[in-house]
Design a protein around this motif. Sequence first.
Motif, mmCIF file in Angstrom:
data_model
loop_
_atom_site.group_PDB
_atom_site.id
_atom_site.type_symbol
_atom_site.label_atom_id
_atom_site.label_comp_id
_atom_site.label_asym_id
_atom_site.label_seq_id
_atom_site.Cartn_x
_atom_site.Cartn_y
_atom_site.Cartn_z
ATOM 1 N N VAL A 138 0.838 -1.198 0.000
ATOM 2 C CA VAL A 138 0.000 0.000 0.000
ATOM 3 C C VAL A 138 0.877 1.253 0.000
ATOM 4 N N ALA A 139 1.956 1.216 0.761
ATOM 5 C CA ALA A 139 2.859 2.363 0.827
ATOM 6 C C ALA A 139 3.654 2.533 -0.461
ATOM 7 N N PHE A 140 3.900 1.425 -1.144
ATOM 8 C CA PHE A 140 4.693 1.471 -2.375
ATOM 9 C C PHE A 140 3.904 0.814 -3.511
ATOM 10 N N PRO A 141 2.881 1.480 -4.027
ATOM 11 C CA PRO A 141 1.971 0.858 -5.007
ATOM 12 C C PRO A 141 2.653 0.459 -6.307
ATOM 13 N N ARG A 142 3.748 1.100 -6.664
ATOM 14 C CA ARG A 142 4.457 0.748 -7.896
ATOM 15 C C ARG A 142 5.590 -0.244 -7.637
ATOM 16 N N GLY A 143 5.649 -0.719 -6.404
ATOM 17 C CA GLY A 143 6.674 -1.680 -6.038
ATOM 18 C C GLY A 143 7.838 -1.024 -5.319
ATOM 19 N N PHE A 144 8.405 -1.770 -4.366
ATOM 20 C CA PHE A 144 9.498 -1.235 -3.571
ATOM 21 C C PHE A 144 10.752 -1.039 -4.421
ATOM 22 N N GLY A 145 10.990 -1.963 -5.338
ATOM 23 C CA GLY A 145 12.144 -1.830 -6.211
ATOM 24 C C GLY A 145 12.072 -0.582 -7.069
ATOM 25 N N PHE A 147 10.447 2.145 -6.316
ATOM 26 C CA PHE A 147 10.639 3.282 -5.420
ATOM 27 C C PHE A 147 12.133 3.542 -5.196
ATOM 28 N N ILE A 148 12.893 2.488 -4.946
ATOM 29 C CA ILE A 148 14.331 2.661 -4.735
ATOM 30 C C ILE A 148 14.990 3.199 -5.997
ATOM 31 N N GLU A 149 14.567 2.718 -7.157
ATOM 32 C CA GLU A 149 15.108 3.238 -8.420
ATOM 33 C C GLU A 149 14.838 4.733 -8.553
ATOM 34 N N ASP A 150 13.636 5.148 -8.146
ATOM 35 C CA ASP A 150 13.298 6.576 -8.237
ATOM 36 C C ASP A 150 14.175 7.408 -7.306
ATOM 37 N N VAL A 151 14.455 6.875 -6.106
ATOM 38 C CA VAL A 151 15.336 7.587 -5.183
ATOM 39 C C VAL A 151 16.741 7.678 -5.759
ATOM 40 N N ARG A 152 17.234 6.590 -6.295
ATOM 41 C CA ARG A 152 18.601 6.571 -6.826
ATOM 42 C C ARG A 152 18.719 7.427 -8.086
ATOM 43 N N ASP A 214 19.802 -10.916 4.100
ATOM 44 C CA ASP A 214 20.264 -11.312 2.766
ATOM 45 C C ASP A 214 19.183 -11.040 1.716
ATOM 46 N N ARG A 215 17.936 -11.355 2.058
ATOM 47 C CA ARG A 215 16.839 -11.142 1.100
ATOM 48 C C ARG A 215 16.680 -9.660 0.777
ATOM 49 N N LEU A 216 16.712 -8.821 1.781
ATOM 50 C CA LEU A 216 16.541 -7.385 1.545
ATOM 51 C C LEU A 216 17.716 -6.793 0.783
ATOM 52 N N LEU A 217 18.942 -7.180 1.168
ATOM 53 C CA LEU A 217 20.120 -6.543 0.597
ATOM 54 C C LEU A 217 20.499 -7.088 -0.780
ATOM 55 N N THR A 218 20.110 -8.312 -1.079
ATOM 56 C CA THR A 218 20.370 -8.847 -2.422
ATOM 57 C C THR A 218 19.213 -8.575 -3.374
ATOM 58 N N GLY A 219 18.018 -8.438 -2.827
ATOM 59 C CA GLY A 219 16.850 -8.208 -3.682
ATOM 60 C C GLY A 219 16.645 -6.752 -4.035
ATOM 61 N N HIS A 220 17.316 -5.837 -3.320
ATOM 62 C CA HIS A 220 17.129 -4.404 -3.558
ATOM 63 C C HIS A 220 18.480 -3.695 -3.509
ATOM 64 N N ASP A 221 18.551 -2.562 -4.157
ATOM 65 C CA ASP A 221 19.792 -1.790 -4.221
ATOM 66 C C ASP A 221 19.901 -0.920 -2.977
ATOM 67 N N ILE A 222 20.258 -1.560 -1.861
ATOM 68 C CA ILE A 222 20.346 -0.905 -0.559
ATOM 69 C C ILE A 222 21.818 -0.826 -0.174
ATOM 70 N N SER A 223 22.298 0.377 0.118
ATOM 71 C CA SER A 223 23.710 0.549 0.452
ATOM 72 C C SER A 223 23.924 0.968 1.906
ATOM 73 N N TYR A 224 22.827 1.109 2.684
ATOM 74 C CA TYR A 224 22.933 1.566 4.068
ATOM 75 C C TYR A 224 21.875 0.850 4.886
ATOM 76 N N LEU A 225 22.268 0.305 6.022
ATOM 77 C CA LEU A 225 21.333 -0.411 6.883
ATOM 78 C C LEU A 225 21.426 0.148 8.295
ATOM 79 N N LYS A 226 20.295 0.601 8.822
ATOM 80 C CA LYS A 226 20.244 1.074 10.200
ATOM 81 C C LYS A 226 19.653 -0.025 11.073
ATOM 82 N N TRP A 227 20.500 -0.645 11.881
ATOM 83 C CA TRP A 227 20.087 -1.730 12.782
ATOM 84 C C TRP A 227 19.713 -1.104 14.112
ATOM 85 N N ASP A 228 18.446 -1.193 14.461
ATOM 86 C CA ASP A 228 17.956 -0.622 15.714
ATOM 87 C C ASP A 228 17.610 -1.740 16.686
ATOM 88 N N MET A 229 17.561 -1.408 17.959
ATOM 89 C CA MET A 229 17.162 -2.345 19.004
ATOM 90 C C MET A 229 16.628 -1.521 20.159
#
Length: 480
Positions: A138-145, A147-152, A214-229
């Motif tokens: 719903v947040a990414f109606p055209r697909g998450f991939g 959306f990332i392409e549009d940002v890049r 692995d699924r998120l980082l190989t399936g999408h062009d993500i170069s930064y990961l914020k690990w929260d806890m």
Amino acid sequence: MALEWPGNWHLTAEAEPGGAVRIRAGRVPHEGRVRLAPGDTLTTPRLACAFSAEGLDGLSRVWHRFERRLAGERLHRPRKVLYNSWEATTFDVDAADQLELAKAAADIGAELFVVDDGWFTGRADDTGGLGDWYPDPVAFPRGFGRFIEDVRALGLDFGLWIEPEAVSPGSALYAEHPDWVYRIDGRPARLVRHQLLLDLGRTDVQDFVIATLDRLLTGHDISYLKWDMNRPPTERGRPGAGPADRLDLDAQHVAGYLRVLDRLRTAHPGVTVEGCAGGGARVDHATIARTDVVWPSDNTAPLDRLAVQYGFLHAHAPHVMSSWVTDAPGVFDPRPRSLAFRFVTAMCGVLGIGADLRHWDAGRRAEAARWIARYKEVRDVIHLGEARLLGSPLDATCGVQYDGPDGRTVVAALGTGRLDGAPLVPGRPARLRLRGLDPAARYRDAASATTYSGAHLLHYGLPFAWSAEHDAELVVLTRQ
């Protein structure tokens, strides 16, 4: 002294009447004790010990050198100027709004766009979604991939927030694996922040987190990961596994956490990793050796942040200190500060922006662009130079001095608004005395076309005429 331990720990210092100091440092098992059977071994955390004859300021530089060594070859990877959308949108993540923010961030010179909490299914607020790490259609109606392409396409790298150790009770993950959370047999699980904590000491839970990343980082062009806890451990137990004090669950969780981080570094070496734990709750050398930056505090108010960073830089290096420019008002010190003050404070480490740029007028955006451009010119000195803390937030004028190997000295100078008399006397500006310079050398400030002797800067200092509208400066001196 500092423990290399991202679990529970305790450190005490006792000064004896004779002048000796006794230090005790070690981990604290959540269960209170660890039982060892005959033949068992227990490995305690490594302890780093540092000394300086130059006081706390000199001691900070010892720690900074040590943490640069921990970074290895990743030290020389530029920490890019990021924009994080959390404070602008919180959980209301929508592709169109995020792209509007990304466009504004690119226009002022940001190099990286990070979507924080709220991007995945079931995450309308903090009561659900954790554990089901799939982009919300719903947040990414055209697909998450897409959306990332549009940002890049805007010239920005893309980053993503995740809290892999937590799970929401209403998630599909919890429904499928209720045994994966910490729980004591016969007692109800307690919710903190509407969430439970996964038992990362279990190999199957570790494998799930690794597979998710692995699924998120190989399936999408993500170069930064914020690990929260964000959730503290409570009800540390493993159903059906016997008494908790026979398991040493805290040590198992630490081992699982480090195993996942090691796998992340090996499988995705080009990804920049930010460590965050409810602010700065897990900033230790084991984490710093496996991440690129850490988040000192959720408090981004300008004067409060100045105090946070003053303490942080005594123990940790500038290249790991992530700091944002936001619209946040003061929490503990509500005095207003300028946009320049916010930028100069954030530029003392790794610069980020977290304000809602949609509400900034053209003037503020232009000023932000100028500060970001200046930061890019000197960030190598800030991250790799020798840092010296000049004064403290309790002083009317304070700052941080960075001396680079190329002969440049960068001074982040800040007027806190405290009245110490000097700025009130006509013709007498505030002064910030520098340290560590060659008294016989000459140093030129190209911005003001002024050349100072090293002795002048050491004994008389840089002059600043602070006012309500002018409360921060970034001075770059070049040794002649």
